[in-house]
Design a protein around this motif. Structure first.
Motif, PDB file in Angstrom:
ATOM      1  N   ILE A 257      40.273  -1.669 -60.958  1.00  0.00           N
ATOM      2  CA  ILE A 257      41.210  -2.701 -60.523  1.00  0.00           C
ATOM      3  C   ILE A 257      41.211  -2.752 -59.001  1.00  0.00           C
ATOM      4  CG2 ILE A 257      42.641  -2.449 -62.581  1.00  0.00           C
ATOM      5  CD1 ILE A 257      44.701  -0.973 -60.809  1.00  0.00           C
ATOM      6  N   ALA A 258      41.646  -3.869 -58.462  1.00  0.00           N
ATOM      7  CA  ALA A 258      41.574  -4.081 -57.021  1.00  0.00           C
ATOM      8  C   ALA A 258      42.641  -3.291 -56.270  1.00  0.00           C
ATOM      9  CB  ALA A 258      41.723  -5.563 -56.706  1.00  0.00           C
ATOM     10  N   SER A 259      42.292  -2.906 -55.051  1.00  0.00           N
ATOM     11  CA  SER A 259      43.264  -2.455 -54.066  1.00  0.00           C
ATOM     12  C   SER A 259      42.805  -3.013 -52.729  1.00  0.00           C
ATOM     13  CB  SER A 259      43.363  -0.932 -54.019  1.00  0.00           C
ATOM     14  OG  SER A 259      44.319  -0.526 -53.056  1.00  0.00           O
ATOM     15  N   PHE A 260      43.073  -4.308 -52.534  1.00  0.00           N
ATOM     16  CA  PHE A 260      42.541  -5.035 -51.389  1.00  0.00           C
ATOM     17  C   PHE A 260      43.574  -5.131 -50.273  1.00  0.00           C
ATOM     18  CE2 PHE A 260      39.620  -7.761 -54.335  1.00  0.00           C
ATOM     19  CZ  PHE A 260      38.860  -6.645 -54.610  1.00  0.00           C
ATOM     20  N   SER A 261      43.095  -5.143 -49.036  1.00  0.00           N
ATOM     21  CA  SER A 261      43.944  -5.274 -47.866  1.00  0.00           C
ATOM     22  C   SER A 261      43.672  -6.609 -47.188  1.00  0.00           C
ATOM     23  CB  SER A 261      43.691  -4.121 -46.890  1.00  0.00           C
ATOM     24  OG  SER A 261      44.423  -4.292 -45.708  1.00  0.00           O
ATOM     25  N   ARG A 262      42.578  -6.681 -46.430  1.00  0.00           N
ATOM     26  CA  ARG A 262      42.265  -7.936 -45.739  1.00  0.00           C
ATOM     27  C   ARG A 262      42.074  -9.079 -46.718  1.00  0.00           C
ATOM     28  NH1 ARG A 262      38.129 -10.874 -44.584  1.00  0.00           N
ATOM     29  NH2 ARG A 262      36.698  -9.445 -45.606  1.00  0.00           N
ATOM     30  N   ALA A 263      41.440  -8.805 -47.847  1.00  0.00           N
ATOM     31  CA  ALA A 263      41.215  -9.849 -48.846  1.00  0.00           C
ATOM     32  C   ALA A 263      42.530 -10.353 -49.431  1.00  0.00           C
ATOM     33  CB  ALA A 263      40.306  -9.328 -49.957  1.00  0.00           C
ATOM     34  N   LEU A 264      43.566  -9.514 -49.422  1.00  0.00           N
ATOM     35  CA  LEU A 264      44.862  -9.934 -49.953  1.00  0.00           C
ATOM     36  C   LEU A 264      45.555 -10.903 -49.016  1.00  0.00           C
ATOM     37  CD1 LEU A 264      47.262  -9.601 -51.974  1.00  0.00           C
ATOM     38  CD2 LEU A 264      48.015  -7.691 -50.552  1.00  0.00           C
ATOM     39  N   THR A 265      45.461 -10.653 -47.709  1.00  0.00           N
ATOM     40  CA  THR A 265      46.186 -11.480 -46.744  1.00  0.00           C
ATOM     41  C   THR A 265      45.349 -12.638 -46.196  1.00  0.00           C
ATOM     42  OG1 THR A 265      45.538  -9.974 -44.949  1.00  0.00           O
ATOM     43  CG2 THR A 265      47.632  -9.539 -46.044  1.00  0.00           C
ATOM     44  N   GLU A 266      44.134 -12.778 -46.683  1.00  0.00           N
ATOM     45  CA  GLU A 266      43.243 -13.848 -46.235  1.00  0.00           C
ATOM     46  C   GLU A 266      43.902 -15.211 -46.457  1.00  0.00           C
ATOM     47  OE1 GLU A 266      39.080 -15.365 -48.040  1.00  0.00           O
ATOM     48  OE2 GLU A 266      39.057 -13.264 -47.447  1.00  0.00           O
ATOM     49  N   GLY A 267      43.986 -16.006 -45.392  1.00  0.00           N
ATOM     50  CA  GLY A 267      44.523 -17.359 -45.513  1.00  0.00           C
ATOM     51  C   GLY A 267      46.008 -17.484 -45.242  1.00  0.00           C
ATOM     52  N   LEU A 268      46.716 -16.360 -45.034  1.00  0.00           N
ATOM     53  CA  LEU A 268      48.147 -16.414 -44.744  1.00  0.00           C
ATOM     54  C   LEU A 268      48.367 -16.526 -43.235  1.00  0.00           C
ATOM     55  CD1 LEU A 268      49.428 -13.555 -47.098  1.00  0.00           C
ATOM     56  CD2 LEU A 268      49.410 -16.019 -47.554  1.00  0.00           C
ATOM     57  N   THR A 269      49.215 -17.458 -42.821  1.00  0.00           N
ATOM     58  CA  THR A 269      49.468 -17.641 -41.394  1.00  0.00           C
ATOM     59  C   THR A 269      50.952 -17.835 -41.114  1.00  0.00           C
ATOM     60  OG1 THR A 269      49.201 -20.051 -41.452  1.00  0.00           O
ATOM     61  CG2 THR A 269      47.208 -18.737 -41.068  1.00  0.00           C
ATOM     62  N   LEU A 270      51.327 -17.500 -39.881  1.00  0.00           N
ATOM     63  CA  LEU A 270      52.708 -17.601 -39.440  1.00  0.00           C
ATOM     64  C   LEU A 270      53.223 -19.035 -39.500  1.00  0.00           C
ATOM     65  CD1 LEU A 270      55.160 -16.201 -38.017  1.00  0.00           C
ATOM     66  CD2 LEU A 270      54.042 -16.778 -35.849  1.00  0.00           C
ATOM     67  N   THR A 271      52.362 -20.006 -39.242  1.00  0.00           N
ATOM     68  CA  THR A 271      52.793 -21.404 -39.135  1.00  0.00           C
ATOM     69  C   THR A 271      53.013 -22.079 -40.484  1.00  0.00           C
ATOM     70  OG1 THR A 271      50.459 -22.069 -38.958  1.00  0.00           O
ATOM     71  CG2 THR A 271      51.666 -21.717 -36.900  1.00  0.00           C
ATOM     72  N   GLN A 272      52.588 -21.456 -41.557  1.00  0.00           N
ATOM     73  CA  GLN A 272      52.834 -22.046 -42.873  1.00  0.00           C
ATOM     74  C   GLN A 272      54.327 -22.007 -43.188  1.00  0.00           C
ATOM     75  OE1 GLN A 272      50.364 -19.267 -44.905  1.00  0.00           O
ATOM     76  NE2 GLN A 272      48.589 -20.615 -45.043  1.00  0.00           N
ATOM     77  N   ASP A 273      54.841 -23.082 -43.796  1.00  0.00           N
ATOM     78  CA  ASP A 273      56.220 -22.991 -44.271  1.00  0.00           C
ATOM     79  C   ASP A 273      56.229 -22.133 -45.531  1.00  0.00           C
ATOM     80  OD1 ASP A 273      55.625 -24.597 -46.587  1.00  0.00           O
ATOM     81  OD2 ASP A 273      56.095 -26.426 -45.480  1.00  0.00           O
ATOM     82  N   ASP A 274      57.415 -21.803 -46.020  1.00  0.00           N
ATOM     83  CA  ASP A 274      57.503 -20.866 -47.129  1.00  0.00           C
ATOM     84  C   ASP A 274      56.783 -21.361 -48.375  1.00  0.00           C
ATOM     85  OD1 ASP A 274      58.900 -19.125 -45.560  1.00  0.00           O
ATOM     86  OD2 ASP A 274      60.879 -19.627 -46.377  1.00  0.00           O
ATOM     87  N   GLY A 275      56.819 -22.661 -48.597  1.00  0.00           N
ATOM     88  CA  GLY A 275      56.134 -23.222 -49.757  1.00  0.00           C
ATOM     89  C   GLY A 275      54.625 -23.066 -49.658  1.00  0.00           C
ATOM     90  N   GLU A 276      54.071 -23.374 -48.494  1.00  0.00           N
ATOM     91  CA  GLU A 276      52.629 -23.232 -48.282  1.00  0.00           C
ATOM     92  C   GLU A 276      52.219 -21.763 -48.353  1.00  0.00           C
ATOM     93  OE1 GLU A 276      51.525 -26.804 -45.168  1.00  0.00           O
ATOM     94  OE2 GLU A 276      52.705 -25.111 -44.424  1.00  0.00           O
ATOM     95  N   PHE A 277      53.002 -20.926 -47.704  1.00  0.00           N
ATOM     96  CA  PHE A 277      52.717 -19.491 -47.680  1.00  0.00           C
ATOM     97  C   PHE A 277      52.671 -18.942 -49.105  1.00  0.00           C
ATOM     98  CE2 PHE A 277      53.948 -15.028 -47.430  1.00  0.00           C
ATOM     99  CZ  PHE A 277      53.240 -14.548 -46.340  1.00  0.00           C
ATOM    100  N   ASP A 278      53.673 -19.272 -49.895  1.00  0.00           N
ATOM    101  CA  ASP A 278      53.739 -18.750 -51.257  1.00  0.00           C
ATOM    102  C   ASP A 278      52.607 -19.310 -52.119  1.00  0.00           C
ATOM    103  OD1 ASP A 278      55.180 -17.188 -53.301  1.00  0.00           O
ATOM    104  OD2 ASP A 278      55.454 -19.150 -54.234  1.00  0.00           O
ATOM    105  N   ALA A 279      52.230 -20.564 -51.884  1.00  0.00           N
ATOM    106  CA  ALA A 279      51.147 -21.164 -52.672  1.00  0.00           C
ATOM    107  C   ALA A 279      49.825 -20.451 -52.410  1.00  0.00           C
ATOM    108  CB  ALA A 279      51.027 -22.652 -52.350  1.00  0.00           C
ATOM    109  N   VAL A 280      49.538 -20.159 -51.130  1.00  0.00           N
ATOM    110  CA  VAL A 280      48.305 -19.450 -50.790  1.00  0.00           C
ATOM    111  C   VAL A 280      48.333 -18.038 -51.372  1.00  0.00           C
ATOM    112  CG1 VAL A 280      46.940 -18.483 -48.892  1.00  0.00           C
ATOM    113  CG2 VAL A 280      47.880 -20.791 -48.699  1.00  0.00           C
ATOM    114  N   LEU A 281      49.467 -17.349 -51.212  1.00  0.00           N
ATOM    115  CA  LEU A 281      49.589 -15.990 -51.729  1.00  0.00           C
ATOM    116  C   LEU A 281      49.485 -15.978 -53.249  1.00  0.00           C
ATOM    117  CD1 LEU A 281      50.051 -13.016 -51.023  1.00  0.00           C
ATOM    118  CD2 LEU A 281      52.515 -13.449 -51.151  1.00  0.00           C
ATOM    119  N   ALA A 282      50.094 -16.959 -53.896  1.00  0.00           N
ATOM    120  CA  ALA A 282      50.043 -17.033 -55.361  1.00  0.00           C
ATOM    121  C   ALA A 282      48.612 -17.187 -55.857  1.00  0.00           C
ATOM    122  CB  ALA A 282      50.900 -18.199 -55.863  1.00  0.00           C
ATOM    123  N   GLU A 283      47.834 -18.037 -55.184  1.00  0.00           N
ATOM    124  CA  GLU A 283      46.438 -18.227 -55.586  1.00  0.00           C
ATOM    125  C   GLU A 283      45.645 -16.941 -55.376  1.00  0.00           C
ATOM    126  OE1 GLU A 283      42.543 -21.066 -54.669  1.00  0.00           O
ATOM    127  OE2 GLU A 283      44.392 -21.327 -53.517  1.00  0.00           O
TER     128      GLU A 283
END
Length: 294
Positions: A257-283
Motif C-alpha cells: 500500500i502507498a505511503s506517499f509524501s510529495r505525490a500526496l500533496t502534488e497539485g495543492l496550492t495556497l491560492t486554491q479556495d477550499d472547494g478547489e483544494f478539497d477537489a484536488v486532494l479528493a482526486e
C-alpha cells in the motif's frame, strides 16, 4: 499497544499519508504549495506555515479514515494542536487515522554507496514523548544508491534502532529507501531483499515491524514480506516518481500500500479556495487508495 490502531493498520484498506517533511525538506514543500522562502524569516515562522498547510490537509473532508489508514508526522507537528487537541489525538479521535512519528534526524554522508541515519542520541526521550502523545509507531529513513557494504550497514542500523523502538511499545516503520535513479537498482533490490529477510527472521515471536520500500523494478518483488508473520504491512514510497507513475507501479505490486509524501500533496496550492483544494486532494486520495487496493 493500542489494539484498535493495530487492527486498523494490519487489516484496513487504504494507505498511509506521509506528512513528515522536516526542516531540510520543508522549504521545498512550502514552495510547491506556493509559499516562497521570502515569506518567512525564521524556523519558527516556517514551521508555523507548514503546520497551517498540514492542518488544511488533515481537516479537509477528503482526508478521512475510510481511505487513509495512518499519517506520518514530523516532531513539530506532533507537538502542535489541530482543532483544540494534539495532532495525534485529532487524527485518531476525529478522523480515525493512526498517527506515526518520524524520528530520524537526516542522513549521514554517503559511504559504500549508501547513507545511514545520523546518530539519534536523544531517542529514548523522543520515544517517551511519542508514547505520551499517543503515537502508534515511528518512521526512520535511510538511503541506498549502490549495492555492497552500504546496504548491509543501512539494514543493520535500521533493525538495531527498531529494537529500541519496540521496547517502548511502538511499531517501527523500517525505511531503507532505494534511489530510483540508481544505475544498479535491480542489484540493490536483490541484495536488500536478502538482507531484510535475515533481519526479519531474527525478530522474536512478539515483535513485528512495518516495511516501507521503494517501488521495485520487478513486479511483486516483495511478496514474501507481504506474507511474512513479522511484517504488519508493506508500504511503498514514491521516491520521486510522479503520482501517476507511482500509482501505476504500485498497482503491479499486490499487497503493498502507498505511503506517499510529495505525490500526496502534488497539485495543492495556497491560492486554491477550499472547494478547489478539497477537489484536488479528493482526486489524489482516490487514485492512491485505488492503487493500494490491489
Amino acid at each position: 499497544m493500542d489494539v484498535g490502531k493495530y487492527d486498523k493498520v494490519r487489516a484496513g484498506t487504504g494507505f498511509i499519508a506521509a506528512l513528515d517533511q522536516s526542516g531540510g525538506s520543508t522549504p521545498k514543500a512550502l514552495k510547491l504549495y506556493g509559499i516562497n522562502e521570502d515569506a518567512y524569516s525564521s524556523g519558527e515562522e516556517m514551521f508555523a506555515l507548514v503546520h497551517k498547510m498540514r492542518t488544511r490537509i488533515i481537516t479537509s473532508p477528503s482526508f478521512d479514515g475510510d481511505r487513509i489508514l495512518g499519517a506520518i508526522l514530523f516532531e513539530d507537528t506532533m507537538d502542535r494542536d489541530i482543532g483544540g487537541m494534539p495532532t495525534g489525538d485529532y487524527l485518531w479521535k476525529v478522523k480515525d487515522i493512526v498517527p506515526f512519528l518520524k524520528i530520524d534526524k537526516g542522513l549521514a554522508e554517503e559511504t559504500h554507496g549508501a547513507q545511514v541515519m545520523k546518530p539519534l542520541p536523544d531517542l529514548d526521550n523522543l520515544l517517551e514523548r511519542a508514547v505520551s502523545k499517543h503515537m502508534f509507531g515511528t518512521k526512520m529513513r535511510s538511503f541506498i544508491r549502490l549495492p555492497g557494504q552500504g546496504v548491509d550497514a543501512v539494514v543493520a542500523q535500521q533493525f538495531a534502532i527498531a529494537q529500541q523502538i519496540l521496547r517502548f511499545g511502538l511499531v517501527p516503520i523500517v525505511e531503507p529507501e532505494v534511489d530510483i535513479h540508481s544505475p544498479r537498482k535491480i542489484e540493490v533490490e536483490d541484495q536488500l531483499r536478502v538482507t531484510l529477510r535475515k533481519e526479519l527472521d531474527q525478530l522474536k515471536e512478539d515483535q513485528a515491524v512495518i516495511l516501507k520500500l521503494t517501488l521495485p523494478e520487478t513486479d511483486d518483488f516483495y511478496r514474501e514480506f507481504v506474507e511474512h508473520r513479522r511484517v504488519i504491512r508493506v508500504l511503498a514510497l514514491s521516491g520521486g516518481y510522479s503520482r501517476a507513475e507511482a500509482n501505476a507501479r504500485l498497482a503491479r505490486n499486490p499487497g503493498m500500500i502507498a505511503s506517499f509524501s510529495r505525490a500526496l500533496t502534488e497539485g495543492l496550492t495556497l491560492t486554491q479556495d477550499d472547494g478547489e483544494f478539497d477537489a484536488v486532494l479528493a482526486e489524489t486520495i482516490g487514485t492512491i487508495a485505488e492503487a493500494s487496493r490491489t
